[in-house]
Design a protein around this motif. Structure first.
Motif, PDB file in Angstrom:
ATOM      1  N   TYR A 170       0.846  -1.194   0.000  1.00  0.00           N
ATOM      2  CA  TYR A 170       0.000   0.000   0.000  1.00  0.00           C
ATOM      3  C   TYR A 170       0.882   1.244   0.000  1.00  0.00           C
ATOM      4  CZ  TYR A 170      -2.831   3.810   1.778  1.00  0.00           C
ATOM      5  OH  TYR A 170      -3.428   5.025   1.940  1.00  0.00           O
ATOM      6  N   THR A 186      -9.885   2.816  -0.782  1.00  0.00           N
ATOM      7  CA  THR A 186      -9.805   2.712  -2.235  1.00  0.00           C
ATOM      8  C   THR A 186      -8.895   1.564  -2.643  1.00  0.00           C
ATOM      9  OG1 THR A 186     -10.201   5.078  -2.476  1.00  0.00           O
ATOM     10  CG2 THR A 186      -9.186   3.953  -4.342  1.00  0.00           C
ATOM     11  N   TRP A 187      -7.741   1.459  -1.981  1.00  0.00           N
ATOM     12  CA  TRP A 187      -6.800   0.384  -2.287  1.00  0.00           C
ATOM     13  C   TRP A 187      -7.447  -0.979  -2.040  1.00  0.00           C
ATOM     14  CZ3 TRP A 187      -4.518  -3.040   1.355  1.00  0.00           C
ATOM     15  CH2 TRP A 187      -3.535  -3.873   0.829  1.00  0.00           C
ATOM     16  N   SER A 209     -10.284  -1.778  -4.445  1.00  0.00           N
ATOM     17  CA  SER A 209      -9.847  -1.968  -5.834  1.00  0.00           C
ATOM     18  C   SER A 209      -9.378  -3.403  -6.082  1.00  0.00           C
ATOM     19  CB  SER A 209      -8.732  -0.987  -6.195  1.00  0.00           C
ATOM     20  OG  SER A 209      -7.524  -1.323  -5.537  1.00  0.00           O
ATOM     21  N   HIS A 230     -10.913  -7.060  -9.423  1.00  0.00           N
ATOM     22  CA  HIS A 230      -9.942  -7.926 -10.089  1.00  0.00           C
ATOM     23  C   HIS A 230     -10.170  -9.385  -9.704  1.00  0.00           C
ATOM     24  CE1 HIS A 230      -7.699  -4.529 -11.613  1.00  0.00           C
ATOM     25  NE2 HIS A 230      -7.733  -4.000 -10.405  1.00  0.00           N
TER      26      HIS A 230
END
Length: 123
Positions: free
Chosen positions: A78, A87-88, A91, A95
């Motif tokens: 991070y 957000t990290w 996200s 995926h």
């Protein structure tokens, strides 16, 4: 933004960001209990994202578990300047969800091998 505060891509850090970063530092240090804090904060959002992509409740649950496991393993990656912990973390979910959908998809059958190649491919 007041003087002395670093700019973070057009936003200021909130107290939630600060709290998340403190928790992520504990996760990076190997404290599994700290991951539970992040899970409790973001599990509903993560599940919603996963469910929207997978269209399957069971797959969405697996995706969320896999995403948080990935966050546990990669917490040291991070980078504060690139966005919030929220957000990290969130996200990672799309995926993993796309990967889950691809794994569920049946493999594409290739046509049977032809003994004589088509005229356009023969030399």
């Amino acid at each position: 933004m007041s003087e002395g505060q670093p700019a973070q891509r057009g936003r200021t850090a909130s107290s939630a960001d600060d709290a998340d970063q403190a928790v992520l530092a504990l996760v990076t240090a190997g404290q599994l209990d700290a991951l539970q804090d992040l899970y409790d904060r973001y599990k509903t959002m993560a599940y919603s994202i996963a469910l929207r992509i997978t269209s399957d409740a069971s797959a969405a649950e697996d995706v969320v578990q896999d995403a948080f496991l990935g966050a546990w393993r990669n917490a040291a990656r991070y980078e504060r300047g690139r966005g919030s912990v929220k957000t990290w973390l969130l996200s990672i979910v799309p995926h993993r969800a796309v990967d889950a959908v691809r794994r569920r998809r049946p493999p594409i059958e290739l046509p049977d091998r032809e003994d004589i190649p088509p005229a356009g491919l023969a030399r």
